[in-house]
Design a protein around this motif. Sequence first.
Motif, PDB file in Angstrom:
ATOM      1  N   TYR A 145       0.832  -1.200   0.000  1.00 30.56           N
ATOM      2  CA  TYR A 145       0.000   0.000   0.000  1.00 30.56           C
ATOM      3  C   TYR A 145       0.872   1.257   0.000  1.00 30.56           C
ATOM      4  CZ  TYR A 145      -3.935  -3.047   1.337  1.00 30.56           C
ATOM      5  OH  TYR A 145      -4.894  -4.019   1.375  1.00 30.56           O
ATOM      6  N   ALA A 146       1.896   1.264   0.846  1.00 28.05           N
ATOM      7  CA  ALA A 146       2.759   2.436   0.955  1.00 28.05           C
ATOM      8  C   ALA A 146       3.506   2.692  -0.349  1.00 28.05           C
ATOM      9  CB  ALA A 146       3.742   2.257   2.105  1.00 28.05           C
ATOM     10  N   ARG A 147       3.920   1.631  -1.023  1.00 28.66           N
ATOM     11  CA  ARG A 147       4.635   1.781  -2.303  1.00 28.66           C
ATOM     12  C   ARG A 147       3.709   2.370  -3.367  1.00 28.66           C
ATOM     13  NH1 ARG A 147       5.917  -3.013  -2.681  1.00 28.66           N
ATOM     14  NH2 ARG A 147       7.865  -2.796  -1.515  1.00 28.66           N
ATOM     15  N   GLU A 148       2.461   1.878  -3.417  1.00 31.76           N
ATOM     16  CA  GLU A 148       1.498   2.405  -4.385  1.00 31.76           C
ATOM     17  C   GLU A 148       1.284   3.904  -4.163  1.00 31.76           C
ATOM     18  OE1 GLU A 148      -1.843  -0.070  -3.612  1.00 31.76           O
ATOM     19  OE2 GLU A 148      -1.132  -1.750  -4.841  1.00 31.76           O
ATOM     20  N   TRP A 149       1.171   4.312  -2.911  1.00 33.54           N
ATOM     21  CA  TRP A 149       0.975   5.729  -2.603  1.00 33.54           C
ATOM     22  C   TRP A 149       2.241   6.529  -2.905  1.00 33.54           C
ATOM     23  CZ3 TRP A 149      -2.647   9.230  -0.731  1.00 33.54           C
ATOM     24  CH2 TRP A 149      -3.948   8.721  -0.638  1.00 33.54           C
ATOM     25  N   SER A 150       3.398   5.960  -2.613  1.00 39.76           N
ATOM     26  CA  SER A 150       4.650   6.656  -2.888  1.00 39.76           C
ATOM     27  C   SER A 150       4.791   6.961  -4.375  1.00 39.76           C
ATOM     28  CB  SER A 150       5.830   5.816  -2.401  1.00 39.76           C
ATOM     29  OG  SER A 150       7.053   6.461  -2.635  1.00 39.76           O
ATOM     30  N   LEU A 151       4.429   6.000  -5.205  1.00 38.40           N
ATOM     31  CA  LEU A 151       4.501   6.197  -6.659  1.00 38.40           C
ATOM     32  C   LEU A 151       3.473   7.237  -7.117  1.00 38.40           C
ATOM     33  CD1 LEU A 151       4.986   2.473  -7.706  1.00 38.40           C
ATOM     34  CD2 LEU A 151       6.668   4.320  -7.944  1.00 38.40           C
ATOM     35  N   PHE A 152       2.266   7.168  -6.554  1.00 35.87           N
ATOM     36  CA  PHE A 152       1.228   8.140  -6.918  1.00 35.87           C
ATOM     37  C   PHE A 152       1.649   9.549  -6.522  1.00 35.87           C
ATOM     38  CE2 PHE A 152      -2.660  10.548  -6.007  1.00 35.87           C
ATOM     39  CZ  PHE A 152      -3.361  10.370  -7.181  1.00 35.87           C
ATOM     40  N   LEU A 153       2.250   9.686  -5.336  1.00 37.85           N
ATOM     41  CA  LEU A 153       2.649  10.999  -4.846  1.00 37.85           C
ATOM     42  C   LEU A 153       3.852  11.568  -5.593  1.00 37.85           C
ATOM     43  CD1 LEU A 153       2.109  10.314  -1.037  1.00 37.85           C
ATOM     44  CD2 LEU A 153       0.787  11.922  -2.427  1.00 37.85           C
ATOM     45  N   GLN A 154       4.524  10.736  -6.380  1.00 37.95           N
ATOM     46  CA  GLN A 154       5.553  11.273  -7.269  1.00 37.95           C
ATOM     47  C   GLN A 154       4.922  12.197  -8.306  1.00 37.95           C
ATOM     48  OE1 GLN A 154       8.512  10.684  -5.482  1.00 37.95           O
ATOM     49  NE2 GLN A 154       9.297  10.674  -7.578  1.00 37.95           N
ATOM     50  N   ASP A 155       3.738  11.827  -8.775  1.00 37.84           N
ATOM     51  CA  ASP A 155       3.026  12.647  -9.762  1.00 37.84           C
ATOM     52  C   ASP A 155       2.183  13.738  -9.113  1.00 37.84           C
ATOM     53  OD1 ASP A 155       4.017  11.162 -11.910  1.00 37.84           O
ATOM     54  OD2 ASP A 155       2.420   9.676 -11.721  1.00 37.84           O
ATOM     55  N   TYR A 156       1.565  13.406  -7.982  1.00 36.48           N
ATOM     56  CA  TYR A 156       0.700  14.344  -7.268  1.00 36.48           C
ATOM     57  C   TYR A 156       1.198  14.445  -5.826  1.00 36.48           C
ATOM     58  CZ  TYR A 156      -2.380  13.323 -11.221  1.00 36.48           C
ATOM     59  OH  TYR A 156      -2.897  13.148 -12.495  1.00 36.48           O
ATOM     60  N   PRO A 157       2.036  15.422  -5.508  1.00 39.00           N
ATOM     61  CA  PRO A 157       2.625  15.506  -4.164  1.00 39.00           C
ATOM     62  C   PRO A 157       1.624  15.727  -3.041  1.00 39.00           C
ATOM     63  CG  PRO A 157       3.889  16.814  -5.730  1.00 39.00           C
ATOM     64  CD  PRO A 157       2.630  16.412  -6.430  1.00 39.00           C
ATOM     65  N   LEU A 158       0.405  16.179  -3.379  1.00 31.30           N
ATOM     66  CA  LEU A 158      -0.637  16.412  -2.386  1.00 31.30           C
ATOM     67  C   LEU A 158      -1.937  15.763  -2.835  1.00 31.30           C
ATOM     68  CD1 LEU A 158      -0.060  20.217  -1.636  1.00 31.30           C
ATOM     69  CD2 LEU A 158       0.635  18.287  -0.194  1.00 31.30           C
ATOM     70  N   VAL A 159      -2.741  15.341  -1.858  1.00 38.29           N
ATOM     71  CA  VAL A 159      -4.064  14.769  -2.129  1.00 38.29           C
ATOM     72  C   VAL A 159      -5.083  15.489  -1.258  1.00 38.29           C
ATOM     73  CG1 VAL A 159      -5.517  12.715  -2.078  1.00 38.29           C
ATOM     74  CG2 VAL A 159      -3.099  12.516  -2.734  1.00 38.29           C
ATOM     75  N   LEU A 160      -6.017  16.183  -1.888  1.00 38.00           N
ATOM     76  CA  LEU A 160      -7.106  16.867  -1.198  1.00 38.00           C
ATOM     77  C   LEU A 160      -8.330  15.957  -1.204  1.00 38.00           C
ATOM     78  CD1 LEU A 160      -8.555  19.351   0.047  1.00 38.00           C
ATOM     79  CD2 LEU A 160      -8.904  20.184  -2.298  1.00 38.00           C
ATOM     80  N   SER A 161      -8.849  15.666  -0.014  1.00 39.60           N
ATOM     81  CA  SER A 161      -9.968  14.722   0.111  1.00 39.60           C
ATOM     82  C   SER A 161     -10.875  15.136   1.259  1.00 39.60           C
ATOM     83  CB  SER A 161      -9.427  13.312   0.379  1.00 39.60           C
ATOM     84  OG  SER A 161      -8.960  13.216   1.724  1.00 39.60           O
ATOM     85  N   PRO A 162     -12.036  14.476   1.373  1.00 39.74           N
ATOM     86  CA  PRO A 162     -12.806  14.658   2.607  1.00 39.74           C
ATOM     87  C   PRO A 162     -11.993  14.153   3.790  1.00 39.74           C
ATOM     88  CG  PRO A 162     -14.088  13.463   0.940  1.00 39.74           C
ATOM     89  CD  PRO A 162     -12.672  13.512   0.451  1.00 39.74           C
ATOM     90  N   PHE A 163     -12.319  14.649   4.974  1.00 36.97           N
ATOM     91  CA  PHE A 163     -11.844  13.977   6.186  1.00 36.97           C
ATOM     92  C   PHE A 163     -12.927  13.009   6.637  1.00 36.97           C
ATOM     93  CE2 PHE A 163     -11.484  13.680  10.865  1.00 36.97           C
ATOM     94  CZ  PHE A 163     -10.337  12.906  10.886  1.00 36.97           C
ATOM     95  N   LEU A 164     -14.110  13.531   6.887  1.00 36.75           N
ATOM     96  CA  LEU A 164     -15.306  12.710   7.117  1.00 36.75           C
ATOM     97  C   LEU A 164     -16.304  13.033   6.022  1.00 36.75           C
ATOM     98  CD1 LEU A 164     -15.821  13.186  10.976  1.00 36.75           C
ATOM     99  CD2 LEU A 164     -14.874  11.165   9.826  1.00 36.75           C
ATOM    100  N   PRO A 165     -17.175  12.091   5.644  1.00 33.96           N
ATOM    101  CA  PRO A 165     -18.151  12.366   4.580  1.00 33.96           C
ATOM    102  C   PRO A 165     -19.333  13.208   5.042  1.00 33.96           C
ATOM    103  CG  PRO A 165     -18.362  10.100   5.331  1.00 33.96           C
ATOM    104  CD  PRO A 165     -17.161  10.671   6.029  1.00 33.96           C
ATOM    105  N   GLN A 166     -19.465  13.420   6.344  1.00 36.24           N
ATOM    106  CA  GLN A 166     -20.581  14.196   6.864  1.00 36.24           C
ATOM    107  C   GLN A 166     -20.076  15.153   7.947  1.00 36.24           C
ATOM    108  OE1 GLN A 166     -20.568  10.609   7.619  1.00 36.24           O
ATOM    109  NE2 GLN A 166     -19.362  11.247   9.387  1.00 36.24           N
TER     110      GLN A 166
END
Length: 479
Positions: A366-387
């Motif tokens: 999991y960490a490797r997949e995220w590390s590779l993704f963050l090479q292209d997108y250094p930040l990820v903006l997401s919900p914290f909670l859905p409500q």
Amino acid sequence: MTHTDIWRLSATELTQLTRSGDLSAESATQVAIDRMHAVNPSLNAVVEDLTAEALDRARDLDRARAKGEDTGPLFGVPVTIKVNVDQKGHATTNGVVALKDVIAPDDAPVVSNLQKAGAIVIGRTNTPEFSFRADTDNPLYGRTHNPWGRHISAGGSSGGAGAAVMAGIGALAHGNDIGGSLRFPAAANGAVTVKPGLGRVPAWNPSQTAERGLLAQSMSVQGLLTRSAADLHLSMPSLIAADPRDPFHVPMPWRGTALEGPIKVAFTKNTFGYALHAEVEKALDTAKDALLDAGYQVFEVDPPDVFECGRIGYRTLMGEVLTLMKSDVEAAGSQTIRDIFEVYFQEFPPIVETELLQMLAKRSQYAREWSLFLQDYPLVLSPFLPQPFFKPDRDTEGAEGVHEVLGCAVYSYAMNFLGLPAACVPARLADLPKGPQPINVQIAARRWREDLAVDAAAAIEARVGQMCLPVWDKMASGT
């Protein structure tokens, strides 16, 4: 601003006065203590008042300054410490009655680092039993209330810290986070925080009699709750100072190398089948627009599977908890916390035995997949909670309550399992039927790049404003 309004200052503003000599550490501390005595009785955020020793320390710091000694970057800044971390001479209760007399023989690294920087501890803040709820209540100290009103939980487990800093009790509040315990109170109270990544802040309790489990070590981190992103940039460099008592601490500077070109942000509203509340969606859109205005490039793209990673991560943690902690909960916990843990085990069926080892190994995937993704997108903006944040004691209402509180919070504990930094910042003040309520979003970042997450939080804050201002108005009006 009058002398008595000094408690309103951010740590950044306050240190401009204290370090220049325009304000003494004693005066800054006394005003914070006066504010604590004024508002804490209705909040129960601070459960141990350290007025006497705080003022003694402030006077010592002022005398040292008069002799020409270094003031430190946090000179005279009033702070609070959560009661699950060691502070010499005080009980590390962890919200448990049976631990009320466990007196710390020495300071934990976070306490000593803050004090070396010149900060002054004015009180110790509340936490739920065993620091293992997203709501803050326990038989030892009672419930902590949210300054926005008693219809909203103060969050947990650093609920006392979140309520204290947003009510103006100290400019900085220490907390920690194994599955969201910095970010839940930030979201509940409208504070700003960054959950540091694995190894970033040295951690150890001198009072402990055994080492924590491997996942507790790798998922739990120490941090701060603040009223502004700038205060994280001011204070975190002191918090991450090396301490040899944590052999796995990574001694890296706070600021990393500047990235070339506009920073790319992955933006997602994916809530994995959980309903996305309209106010949360508005907060996300506001945060996205703020980042665009600040020069970021924002792309609507989903990161690697947060749902699978988060659920597997928390189920693996529950396997460790079942093995190493359940007996302590059964022996020393209230019936309330014992019942909640039973529902935790239903919501997150513990992974044990051979599968536990397999999932610990899969964590690297999991960490490797995220590390590779963050090479292209250094930040990820997401919900914290859905409500919007939930009501007090929602997690005592069986499976449905625990599911709303923790089950849907995959963006939270996935970051702990991955060991990645994640900021949490308010992006909207929602006008809900029971009253105004802050809505926070999360910004995950590359490993070791907490500074990038805090920069993005600052850009959002610049658009939205600080939530302490409307909550102070609300507290003053008594509504």
